[in-house]
Design a protein around this motif. Sequence first.
Motif: not given
Length: 192
Positions: A55, A89-90, A92-93
Amino acid sequence: MSILIKDSLPELLCPAGDLIRLKTAVDFGADAVYLAGQEFGMRTASSNFSLEDLKEGVDYAHKNGVSVHITCNTLPHEDELARLPDFLSYVDSIGADAIISGDLGTINLVKKYAPHCQLHASVQSGIVNSETAKALYNMGAKRVVTARELSLKEIKEIRDNIPEDMDIETFIHGAMCIPYSGRCLLSNYFTG
């Protein structure tokens, strides 16, 4: 290190084995970086990125106008598949720009669990002709990474025979293993 020619300008795409290397690549002019999480990436010798570092890396790169491509280029075994959807999914988020994969099952999961990320077909796909590139395009790939052994003439022939909106990327430096069609023989021998 790889390159993509778009509108006659090269895009410099640099590897980033950890957050320090990502920031260095960004600070020194990379247009994009590619990296892996602690699972699902082939570069096991790199420290790679924890979820928190992923992130932070995406945020840092985006603040500086740099794209982030996440490699999911392993061939996951059955026991790994259960963890892959949450990882995708992470990714993508947090706003990763692309996911690089060569495994057909992973490609299917990318489309389902990371719909906002572009799909790039990895060098591990062994792309040496336009029919393979077009098949991957029909599966949702926006970009293909050609096999390392291709000549510029062969890459141009593929370019001339694929959809105009499909990108071609090719490695220009950094083949540290003994590959054929992107399949690294030494890595497989040393790390399984």
